[in-house]
Design a protein around this motif. Structure first.
Motif, PDB file in Angstrom:
ATOM      1  N   GLY A 243       6.161  -1.853   6.086  1.00 38.57           N
ATOM      2  CA  GLY A 243       7.576  -1.560   6.346  1.00 38.57           C
ATOM      3  C   GLY A 243       7.954  -0.176   5.873  1.00 38.57           C
ATOM      4  O   GLY A 243       7.513   0.264   4.813  1.00 38.57           O
ATOM      5  N   THR A 293      -1.794  -0.070   9.288  1.00 36.21           N
ATOM      6  CA  THR A 293      -1.798   0.250   7.860  1.00 36.21           C
ATOM      7  C   THR A 293      -2.735   1.403   7.506  1.00 36.21           C
ATOM      8  O   THR A 293      -3.725   1.632   8.189  1.00 36.21           O
ATOM      9  CB  THR A 293      -2.200  -1.000   7.037  1.00 36.21           C
ATOM     10  OG1 THR A 293      -2.064  -0.706   5.648  1.00 36.21           O
ATOM     11  CG2 THR A 293      -3.625  -1.451   7.290  1.00 36.21           C
ATOM     12  N   HIS A 294      -2.384   2.075   6.407  1.00 35.89           N
ATOM     13  CA  HIS A 294      -3.261   3.091   5.825  1.00 35.89           C
ATOM     14  C   HIS A 294      -3.847   2.570   4.517  1.00 35.89           C
ATOM     15  O   HIS A 294      -4.370   3.348   3.725  1.00 35.89           O
ATOM     16  CB  HIS A 294      -2.485   4.384   5.582  1.00 35.89           C
ATOM     17  CG  HIS A 294      -1.914   4.981   6.835  1.00 35.89           C
ATOM     18  ND1 HIS A 294      -0.706   5.603   6.896  1.00 35.89           N
ATOM     19  CD2 HIS A 294      -2.404   5.025   8.097  1.00 35.89           C
ATOM     20  CE1 HIS A 294      -0.470   6.012   8.128  1.00 35.89           C
ATOM     21  NE2 HIS A 294      -1.485   5.665   8.886  1.00 35.89           N
TER      22      HIS A 294
END
Ligand SMILES: Cc1cc2nc3c(=O)[nH]c(=O)nc-3n(C[C@H](O)[C@H](O)[C@H](O)COP(=O)(O)OP(=O)(O)OC[C@H]3O[C@@H](n4cnc5c(N)ncnc54)[C@H](O)[C@@H]3O)c2cc1C
Length: 389
Positions: A243, A293-294
């Motif tokens: 988020g 995502t990272h």
């Protein structure tokens, strides 16, 4: 064993000059005061008409954006495709609130779908519902407040735009993401996403909603969505992310004296994110996921789950995605190991993309360790290439 340490693989596609530029840039945006000043100066410069477009274009734009138009993104798309990484063309014009801009955003998103039809390097299309209608309408709909007649017409326009976009994606059988946004407009987005999944996900997964696991109610949302899909027999598409609007969410909850929709801490977000990915992977025949995502641990967790359960790396219901210019060590190493990987390739006119760029810069300053990690990886690779001591 999957590892993200190999910088030779991570930066294989980058020339020495590109790598040095990235090193300089991450160094600069790692400094909070520079980002703060840059944000103010950019706003001022555009207001008074200073010629800063070329400076932005040669630096931060070049790192994080594919170009000003779909055609401009060719170089970025090719560089990714050479390493079997798909493109997600993301028209990144934000914050517009006129009917004219909504119509033009719809047209542009339809153009990205046309591109997907002709070009199999495009893995997904994507859009934000807030680009297609006013926030106020989405918020009222989310709170189930009565709409005035003109507002009802506006809501119908939003609905029809989303319908047109999803119909086009369904026609060419190419999947599309609906990005997640602020919690006070998200119920309207979830409602649209559910309607579109019911309509278009009966034979394969075309429409993906996004779940932000920094919200403490999203595991329950995923469970409920799965239950509906089981009962009505359609596929669930979910992009799982942590988020992006945490500070904004917390500030608003505080100002309004309402309950904070965000998890109490990072650990709780991580826990729900990892739980969500396992929940979905366990139901892979019904749920298609894209891990946006990272985060290395979460990426490893999903990869390990696939290995443990002998699920093919190329299973069409499993994708990993990152943003252009960030976490190449994750994207390129995953792709080298045969996983499905794609990157958001944002594009749009320089001035219009500035809010996106500022968010990237702020994220790289505020997300603990992100810039440090990018920098140390680039430094490691520069040393390996003997370009620095
Ligand atoms: C392909 C892709 C698509 C994306 N699409 C969307 C989208 O549609 N909507 C959207 O909102 N974002 C989206 N994002 C952004 C994403 O939500 C994250 O902001 C970003 O990726 C950083 O999280 P991370 O999982 O990479 O890793 P990490 O760096 O491990 O996590 C950082 C994130 O953890 C959370 N966090 C940090 N501190 C705390 C705290 N104190 N308490 C609770 N939580 C905390 C925040 O969400 C923060 O962004 C997308 C990202 C990618 C890569």
């Amino acid at each position: 064993m999957l590892s993200f340490d190999n910088t030779e693989i991570a930066f294989e596609s980058k020339s020495n000059a590109e790598l040095k530029r990235a090193h300089f840039l991450f160094n600069v945006i790692g400094k909070r005061w520079v980002v703060k000043m840059g944000k103010r100066f950019t706003h001022f410069a555009f207001t008074v008409g200073l010629p800063i477009k070329s400076i932005i274009k040669a630096t931060i734009f070049k790192q994080f954006v594919g170009g000003e138009s779909i055609n401009d993104c060719e170089k970025a798309m090719k560089a990714l495709a050479d390493y079997k990484i798909g493109t997600i063309l993301d028209y990144s014009v934000e914050g517009k609130e006129s009917e004219e801009s909504f119509t033009s955003a719809e047209k542009e998103i339809l153009r990205t779908i046309e591109k997907a039809e002709k070009d199999n390097r495009v893995a997904f299309s994507v859009f934000k519902v807030s680009g297609l209608g006013r926030h106020e309408i989405l918020e009222k709909r989310s709170k189930m407040l009565p709409l005035t007649d003109p507002e009802k017409t506006e809501w119908e326009s939003i609905f029809n735009r989303v319908l047109n976009i999803c119909t086009a994606a369904h026609r060419i059988k190419s999947p599309i993401f609906i990005d997640a946004e602020e919690s006070w407009i998200q119920p309207a987005i979830d409602e649209l996403a559910l309607t579109m999944m019911r309509k278009f996900n009966t034979e394969k997964c075309i429409v993906y909603n996004t779940a932000q696991l920094y919200r403490h109610d999203r595991l329950q949302y995923i469970q409920e969505l799965f239950d509906i899909a089981e009962k009505e027999n359609f596929y669930v598409g979910l992009k799982l992310v942590r988020g992006a609007y945490m500070e904004k969410e917390r500030k608003r909850a505080q100002e309004k004296g309402s309950a904070d929709p965000i998890q109490p801490n990072k650990e709780a977000t991580d826990k729900d994110f990892n739980q969500a990915l396992v929940f979905c992977a366990e139901r892979i025949s019904r749920i298609a996921i894209c891990l946006g995502t990272h985060n290395e641990d979460s990426s490893i967790k999903l990869a390990t789950y696939l290995a443990d359960h002998k699920i093919s790396h190329e299973h069409p219901h499993i994708y990993f995605a990152q943003l252009l210019g960030m976490s190449d060590h994750i994207s390129y190493n995953l792709s080298k190991d045969g996983y499905n990987v794609a990157k958001y390739v944002p594009y749009g006119p320089v001035k219009e993309v500035v809010p996106y760029l500022i968010r990237r810069a702020e994220e790289n300053t505020s997300v603990k360790g992100q810039t440090g990690r990018e920098l140390s990886l680039i430094t490691k690779e520069l040393k390996r290439r003997k370009l620095t001591s």
